[in-house]
Design a protein around this motif. Structure first.
Motif, PDB file in Angstrom:
ATOM      1  N   SER A 348       0.689  -0.544   0.210  1.00 27.20           N
ATOM      2  CA  SER A 348       0.103  -0.209  -0.331  1.00 27.20           C
ATOM      3  C   SER A 348       0.606   0.874  -0.072  1.00 27.20           C
ATOM      4  CB  SER A 348      -0.953   0.180   1.483  1.00 27.20           C
ATOM      5  OG  SER A 348      -0.006   0.172   2.393  1.00 27.20           O
ATOM      6  N   ASN A 349       0.389   2.677  -0.200  1.00 24.89           N
ATOM      7  CA  ASN A 349       0.756   3.437  -0.419  1.00 24.89           C
ATOM      8  C   ASN A 349       2.014   3.398  -1.341  1.00 24.89           C
ATOM      9  OD1 ASN A 349       0.796   6.719   1.390  1.00 24.89           O
ATOM     10  ND2 ASN A 349       2.677   6.042   1.779  1.00 24.89           N
ATOM     11  N   LEU A 350       1.134   3.209  -2.492  1.00 24.16           N
ATOM     12  CA  LEU A 350       1.845   3.513  -4.160  1.00 24.16           C
ATOM     13  C   LEU A 350       2.151   4.594  -4.945  1.00 24.16           C
ATOM     14  CD1 LEU A 350       1.763  -0.163  -4.999  1.00 24.16           C
ATOM     15  CD2 LEU A 350       4.202   0.509  -4.634  1.00 24.16           C
ATOM     16  N   ASP A 351       2.306   5.472  -5.265  1.00 25.96           N
ATOM     17  CA  ASP A 351       2.529   6.003  -6.199  1.00 25.96           C
ATOM     18  C   ASP A 351       1.718   5.667  -7.252  1.00 25.96           C
ATOM     19  OD1 ASP A 351       2.331   8.184  -8.468  1.00 25.96           O
ATOM     20  OD2 ASP A 351       4.470   8.879  -7.871  1.00 25.96           O
ATOM     21  N   GLU A 352      -0.003   5.654  -7.427  1.00 23.18           N
ATOM     22  CA  GLU A 352      -0.862   5.534  -8.233  1.00 23.18           C
ATOM     23  C   GLU A 352      -0.589   5.942  -9.561  1.00 23.18           C
ATOM     24  OE1 GLU A 352      -4.608   7.093  -8.282  1.00 23.18           O
ATOM     25  OE2 GLU A 352      -4.109   6.920  -5.810  1.00 23.18           O
ATOM     26  N   LYS A 379      -8.423   1.396  -6.420  1.00 18.98           N
ATOM     27  CA  LYS A 379      -7.821   1.648  -5.052  1.00 18.98           C
ATOM     28  C   LYS A 379      -6.347   1.501  -5.641  1.00 18.98           C
ATOM     29  CE  LYS A 379      -6.933   3.205  -0.399  1.00 18.98           C
ATOM     30  NZ  LYS A 379      -7.664   1.954   1.106  1.00 18.98           N
ATOM     31  N   LYS A 380      -6.226   2.504  -6.618  1.00 15.35           N
ATOM     32  CA  LYS A 380      -4.570   1.903  -6.817  1.00 15.35           C
ATOM     33  C   LYS A 380      -3.607   1.803  -6.927  1.00 15.35           C
ATOM     34  CE  LYS A 380      -6.609   2.183 -11.759  1.00 15.35           C
ATOM     35  NZ  LYS A 380      -8.442   2.876 -11.247  1.00 15.35           N
ATOM     36  N   ASP A 381      -3.653   3.668  -4.991  1.00 13.02           N
ATOM     37  CA  ASP A 381      -2.569   3.383  -4.985  1.00 13.02           C
ATOM     38  C   ASP A 381      -1.876   1.631  -3.454  1.00 13.02           C
ATOM     39  OD1 ASP A 381      -4.233   3.008  -2.544  1.00 13.02           O
ATOM     40  OD2 ASP A 381      -3.101   5.171  -1.661  1.00 13.02           O
ATOM     41  N   ASN A 382      -2.971   0.752  -3.680  1.00 12.95           N
ATOM     42  CA  ASN A 382      -2.867  -0.489  -3.673  1.00 12.95           C
ATOM     43  C   ASN A 382      -2.880  -1.823  -4.401  1.00 12.95           C
ATOM     44  OD1 ASN A 382      -3.920  -0.257  -0.356  1.00 12.95           O
ATOM     45  ND2 ASN A 382      -3.317   0.891  -1.316  1.00 12.95           N
ATOM     46  N   LYS A 408       7.719   7.647  -2.008  1.00 18.40           N
ATOM     47  CA  LYS A 408       6.405   7.608  -1.097  1.00 18.40           C
ATOM     48  C   LYS A 408       6.867   6.144   0.001  1.00 18.40           C
ATOM     49  CE  LYS A 408       2.247   8.138  -2.073  1.00 18.40           C
ATOM     50  NZ  LYS A 408       0.994   8.114  -2.646  1.00 18.40           N
ATOM     51  N   ILE A 410       6.416   2.925   1.548  1.00 20.20           N
ATOM     52  CA  ILE A 410       5.302   2.125   1.227  1.00 20.20           C
ATOM     53  C   ILE A 410       4.755   1.280   2.384  1.00 20.20           C
ATOM     54  CG2 ILE A 410       5.740   1.922  -0.859  1.00 20.20           C
ATOM     55  CD1 ILE A 410       7.020  -0.551  -1.090  1.00 20.20           C
TER      56      ILE A 410
END
Length: 536
Positions: A348-352, A379-382, A408, A410
């Protein structure tokens, strides 16, 4: 205060030293032995109504890295012992002698002559308890205690068997599937006493180690407890015998040899750290072993990698020994043993805007073979990342959780899912799910691969390989400068197919690895990029 407390521990229940059993405890008590769980694991001590002499001696103010073997060693001059109990969280121990007079002699002597364990003064007094009765249901610490007592008995009693009074052990690791290095062995063997020196090398195509313990009791206890045990589940089996060497002559503190008593030794040329694959040919780093001459040592070093399921250990900071700190093992302490069998990760907390299945395949592929990646549609940051094996998932958690990727931090955790589902035929997916099972780019398909021997946490320095002879430094540095600032570059002096490149930060190095791994340098040569523990 001498009181009723805590469990004595156990004989290893499984064949896996690095799994759910808290095998490698060094100064840190496993969480399941503390807090509210104490009631289930208390030692039953028979109260002695009088405060006079007792067969049980109470020892206080122990150093945090004290072991059962250290306590038994303290009691050896006074007589035979029948039980020992170490309470690490309390920095206390109980030592029970067969004969009360032996306990009287020990307490009387140390009232006039303060005792020391590992150079720290400790306090010796009679216990308020007449005998120790330990809970046999928890056998792990019992195993180490009994091994220490058996070792002391062998050293003290009559003619000892050959080797029982030696301090140096020879270890052969059979079925070497995953990396085993000095840090892994230190964690395991320091449970039984003080590890003074260590050398690892290959001989007859097998991984071997020489480990010098502080005393015969510690060496014998380690041999009795560990011979035939597996470091990781189903593989990396320890075969232990006594070495004829009394003292190891260690010249360098690095991944091949270590003198834990002398942190000021040089580390040698760090450029050689990854110069030779395990079991292969090429440059050898040697360490002189008395009676053996120069022993070849593999330049592999698994300094920051402890694979498999959680390890509960406190590793010495490797910066004290001239090489980088072992952060991977420390992070493994936080892993949840209950989830150890799951190979699927939640990231999670990826740069989408930047994340793709291929980027995650490349990054997580440093720590294992990635089979599938799914970026969540809503939820493209996951993303979900399915590794080939559960231990590879644990490695990825240990090394990548809270690491900065594309600026970020992750989070990498165990997923509740056990499989990443591919989209059904005809179902729109926008390229967010990808199956890499048959990818030719897997690093770890072959058991014992040299890649298994060079697994390190993210670092600013990257190791490059598969460089064709016509490629110059400027070409490579220009390509990497597209992904961050290049601080330094160096070809390996004896093998120009490999090089080290240093980026301005770990974050930039991760970005560069994602972009440049498998970068085409010619029609037949694609660049291989991995994290390095070396410096330039």
């Amino acid at each position: 205060m001498d009181g009723d407390y805590l469990m004595p521990g156990t004989k290893r229940p499984s064949d896996d030293l690095m799994s759910q059993s808290p095998m490698v405890t060094n100064g840190t008590s496993p969480p399941h032995l503390s807090g509210s769980d104490n009631d289930a694991k208390k030692v039953k001590l028979e109260q002695n109504s009088a405060n006079g002499p007792s067969r049980v001696v109470h020892i206080r103010s122990l150093p945090p890295d004290c072991t059962e073997a250290d306590v038994v060693q303290l009691g050896m001059p006074y007589g035979k012992m029948s039980n020992v109990l170490l309470l690490k969280q309390k920095n206390q121990a109980f030592l029970e002698f067969i004969d009360e007079q032996a306990a009287v002699t020990m307490v009387s002597f140390h009232q006039q002559n303060p005792a020391q364990i590992r150079m720290k003064p400790v306090y010796v007094q009679f216990s308020n308890h007449k005998e120790l009765k330990t809970d046999q249901a928890h056998s792990f610490q019992n195993a180490t205690a009994q091994a220490a007592l058996q070792a002391a008995s062998a050293v003290m009693g009559g003619p000892a068997e050959e080797g029982q009074k030696r301090t140096t052990l020879r270890i052969i690791v059979e079925h070497l599937v995953y990396p085993v290095g000095i840090e892994v062995l230190y964690q395991i063997f320091s449970k039984f006493g003080k590890v003074l020196k260590m050398i690892i090398f290959t001989k007859n195509n097998s991984f071997q180690a020489l480990i010098q313990m502080s005393d015969p009791v510690a060496a014998n206890a380690a041999k009795l407890s560990l011979d035939g045990q597996n470091i990781y589940n189903g593989c990396c089996t320890l075969r232990i015998d006594y070495s004829k060497l009394n003292n190891l002559n260690v010249k360098y503190n690095n991944d091949k040899s270590r003198d834990f008593t002398n942190p000021n030794l040089p580390s040698g040329d760090p450029g050689l750290d990854q110069a030779m694959p395990f079991g292969g040919s090429g440059s050898l780093v040697t360490s002189v072993v008395p009676g053996m001459g120069a022993a070849p040592l593999t330049a592999y070093g698994a300094a920051n990698m402890v694979g498999g399921t959680p390890v509960y250990a406190q590793v010495p900071q490797m910066s004290n020994y001239g090489v980088p700190s072992a952060m991977g093992a420390a992070r493994l302490m936080t892993l949840n043993a209950a989830a150890a069998g799951n190979a699927v990760l939640l990231v999670s907390n990826l740069d989408e805007q930047k994340v793709t299945p291929d980027a995650l395949f490349t990054l997580f592929g440093v720590y294992g073979d990635v089979h599938r990646v799914k970026i969540l549609f809503n939820k493209k940051d996951n993303a979900l990342v399915q590794m080939a094996e559960p231990h590879q998932a644990q490695l990825a958690i240990a090394h990548l959780d809270k690491v900065k990727v594309w600026g970020k931090s992750i989070r990498v955790t165990q997923s509740k899912h056990t499989l990443v589902q591919m989209p059904k035929e005809g179902q729109p997916d926008a390229g967010l799910t990808k199956d890499f099972t048959n990818s030719p780019l897997h690093r770890f398909k072959r058991p014992g691969s040299k890649n298994c021997q060079n697994i390190f946490p993210p670092s600013a320095v990257l190791h490059l390989s598969n460089i064709p002879p016509n490629i110059e430094e400027d070409f490579i540095t220009d390509a990497f400068s597209q992904h961050g600032q290049v601080k330094a570059f160096k070809f390996f002096p004896k093998d120009r197919k490999m090089a080290l490149i240093q980026m301005a930060s770990v974050d930039e190095a991760i970005t560069a690895l994602i972009a440049m791994h498998n970068y085409p340098l010619s029609d037949t040569n694609h660049l291989r990029v991995s994290f390095s523990k070396s410096t330039i």
